[in-house]
Design a protein around this motif. Sequence first.
Motif, PDB file in Angstrom:
ATOM      1  N   THR A  36     -15.709  -5.935  -1.356  1.00  0.00           N
ATOM      2  CA  THR A  36     -16.881  -5.705  -1.458  1.00  0.00           C
ATOM      3  C   THR A  36     -15.743  -3.832  -2.063  1.00  0.00           C
ATOM      4  N   ASP A  37     -16.435  -3.080  -3.028  1.00  0.00           N
ATOM      5  CA  ASP A  37     -15.627  -2.459  -3.898  1.00  0.00           C
ATOM      6  C   ASP A  37     -15.679  -1.162  -2.242  1.00  0.00           C
ATOM      7  N   THR A  38     -16.380  -0.958  -1.499  1.00  0.00           N
ATOM      8  CA  THR A  38     -16.072  -0.442  -0.171  1.00  0.00           C
ATOM      9  C   THR A  38     -14.906  -0.523   0.401  1.00  0.00           C
ATOM     10  N   GLN A  39     -14.579  -1.814   0.330  1.00  0.00           N
ATOM     11  CA  GLN A  39     -13.462  -2.638   1.169  1.00  0.00           C
ATOM     12  C   GLN A  39     -11.863  -2.382   0.141  1.00  0.00           C
ATOM     13  N   PHE A  40     -12.525  -2.812  -0.768  1.00  0.00           N
ATOM     14  CA  PHE A  40     -11.506  -2.419  -2.437  1.00  0.00           C
ATOM     15  C   PHE A  40     -10.763  -0.698  -2.507  1.00  0.00           C
ATOM     16  N   ASN A  41     -11.855   0.329  -2.334  1.00  0.00           N
ATOM     17  CA  ASN A  41     -11.517   1.545  -2.271  1.00  0.00           C
ATOM     18  C   ASN A  41     -10.428   1.884  -0.746  1.00  0.00           C
ATOM     19  N   ALA A  42     -11.185   1.450   0.374  1.00  0.00           N
ATOM     20  CA  ALA A  42     -10.649   1.923   1.444  1.00  0.00           C
ATOM     21  C   ALA A  42      -9.054   1.005   1.204  1.00  0.00           C
ATOM     22  N   LEU A  43      -9.184  -0.227   0.798  1.00  0.00           N
ATOM     23  CA  LEU A  43      -7.317  -0.335   0.973  1.00  0.00           C
ATOM     24  C   LEU A  43      -6.330   1.056   0.582  1.00  0.00           C
ATOM     25  N   ALA A  44      -7.106   0.756  -0.721  1.00  0.00           N
ATOM     26  CA  ALA A  44      -6.260   1.972  -1.289  1.00  0.00           C
ATOM     27  C   ALA A  44      -6.366   3.439  -0.498  1.00  0.00           C
ATOM     28  N   GLU A  45      -7.164   3.817  -0.359  1.00  0.00           N
ATOM     29  CA  GLU A  45      -6.918   4.819   0.805  1.00  0.00           C
ATOM     30  C   GLU A  45      -5.924   5.057   1.413  1.00  0.00           C
ATOM     31  N   GLN A  46      -5.910   4.258   2.046  1.00  0.00           N
ATOM     32  CA  GLN A  46      -4.892   3.361   3.430  1.00  0.00           C
ATOM     33  C   GLN A  46      -3.576   3.758   2.588  1.00  0.00           C
ATOM     34  N   LEU A  47      -3.453   2.566   1.521  1.00  0.00           N
ATOM     35  CA  LEU A  47      -2.328   2.653   0.356  1.00  0.00           C
ATOM     36  C   LEU A  47      -1.309   4.081   0.195  1.00  0.00           C
ATOM     37  N   VAL A  48      -2.585   4.300  -0.251  1.00  0.00           N
ATOM     38  CA  VAL A  48      -2.503   6.504  -0.188  1.00  0.00           C
ATOM     39  C   VAL A  48      -2.016   7.168   0.532  1.00  0.00           C
ATOM     40  N   ARG A  49      -2.173   6.917   2.316  1.00  0.00           N
ATOM     41  CA  ARG A  49      -2.253   7.748   3.123  1.00  0.00           C
ATOM     42  C   ARG A  49      -0.459   7.194   4.191  1.00  0.00           C
ATOM     43  N   ALA A  50      -0.546   5.092   3.483  1.00  0.00           N
ATOM     44  CA  ALA A  50       0.733   4.679   4.447  1.00  0.00           C
ATOM     45  C   ALA A  50       1.968   5.416   3.021  1.00  0.00           C
ATOM     46  N   MET A  51       1.634   5.523   1.883  1.00  0.00           N
ATOM     47  CA  MET A  51       2.412   6.533   0.749  1.00  0.00           C
ATOM     48  C   MET A  51       2.698   7.709   0.790  1.00  0.00           C
ATOM     49  N   GLU A  52       2.244   8.650   2.020  1.00  0.00           N
ATOM     50  CA  GLU A  52       1.880  10.142   2.492  1.00  0.00           C
ATOM     51  C   GLU A  52       3.167  10.110   3.256  1.00  0.00           C
ATOM     52  N   GLU A 110       4.821   8.353   4.105  1.00  0.00           N
ATOM     53  CA  GLU A 110       5.885   8.487   3.366  1.00  0.00           C
ATOM     54  C   GLU A 110       7.636   8.999   2.509  1.00  0.00           C
ATOM     55  N   GLY A 111       6.152   9.849   1.850  1.00  0.00           N
ATOM     56  CA  GLY A 111       7.059  11.868   1.555  1.00  0.00           C
ATOM     57  C   GLY A 111       6.913  11.043   0.489  1.00  0.00           C
ATOM     58  N   VAL A 112       6.356  10.042  -1.025  1.00  0.00           N
ATOM     59  CA  VAL A 112       5.964   9.773  -1.628  1.00  0.00           C
ATOM     60  C   VAL A 112       5.860  10.451  -2.410  1.00  0.00           C
ATOM     61  N   PRO A 113       6.435  11.069  -3.704  1.00  0.00           N
ATOM     62  CA  PRO A 113       4.771  12.191  -4.378  1.00  0.00           C
ATOM     63  C   PRO A 113       3.657  11.377  -4.845  1.00  0.00           C
ATOM     64  N   THR A 114       2.917  12.345  -5.288  1.00  0.00           N
ATOM     65  CA  THR A 114       2.102  12.405  -5.591  1.00  0.00           C
ATOM     66  C   THR A 114       1.796  11.584  -6.915  1.00  0.00           C
ATOM     67  N   TRP A 115       2.670  12.205  -7.731  1.00  0.00           N
ATOM     68  CA  TRP A 115       2.472  11.250  -9.931  1.00  0.00           C
ATOM     69  C   TRP A 115       2.859   9.751  -9.439  1.00  0.00           C
ATOM     70  N   ALA A 116       3.599   9.898  -8.056  1.00  0.00           N
ATOM     71  CA  ALA A 116       4.424   8.337  -7.963  1.00  0.00           C
ATOM     72  C   ALA A 116       3.044   8.154  -7.647  1.00  0.00           C
ATOM     73  N   GLN A 117       2.631   7.942  -6.314  1.00  0.00           N
ATOM     74  CA  GLN A 117       1.057   7.978  -6.292  1.00  0.00           C
ATOM     75  C   GLN A 117      -0.109   7.041  -7.182  1.00  0.00           C
ATOM     76  N   ASN A 118      -0.179   7.981  -7.349  1.00  0.00           N
ATOM     77  CA  ASN A 118      -0.709   7.893  -9.168  1.00  0.00           C
ATOM     78  C   ASN A 118      -0.213   6.954  -9.879  1.00  0.00           C
TER      79      ASN A 118
END
Length: 152
Positions: free
Chosen positions: A102-118, A120-128
């Motif tokens: 679902t879209d909810t699951q796709f977005n939830a995975l993106a959200e969790q990926l962002v949290r994992a990158m955060e 690890e200290g990945v800069p916001t520009w690189a996350q985006n």
Amino acid sequence: MQAHRHALLVLLLNGFILMPVHAQESSSDVYQALGERSGIETIVKDLLGRIANDERLAAQFKSIDVRRFHRNLSDQLCQLSGGPCRYGGDDMRSIHAGIGVTDTQFNALAEQLVRAMEEEGVPTWAQNRLLERLVPLHEDIVDVPAEAAPTQ
């Protein structure tokens, strides 16, 4: 379905507005900001734990081959970020056909990926930048009917 994809795009665009512009950004800058191969592998390992603990995602991932998923996702993120890796797994449409993501699951995975990158200290520009490169996969992942998968 389109509305949810647009919501993710709006989230990404809001991040672009808030982040510094990297005029001289090279194709490997995102890869380097992710911590290169070892950083990507750490992010994916963290992401796997987050998936297992997220009720929106855990059921869809409970029967996956964790080692294969880790290797393939690490390769895919490495390639998408401008690194030297090449993703050799199956295409996204074939992998996700008929499982009803679902879209909810796709977005939830993106959200969790962002949290994992955060984490690890990945800069916001690189996350985006990485998320921007993942958005086109939406069409091949979300709610793909089994008959839409390519035959081999």
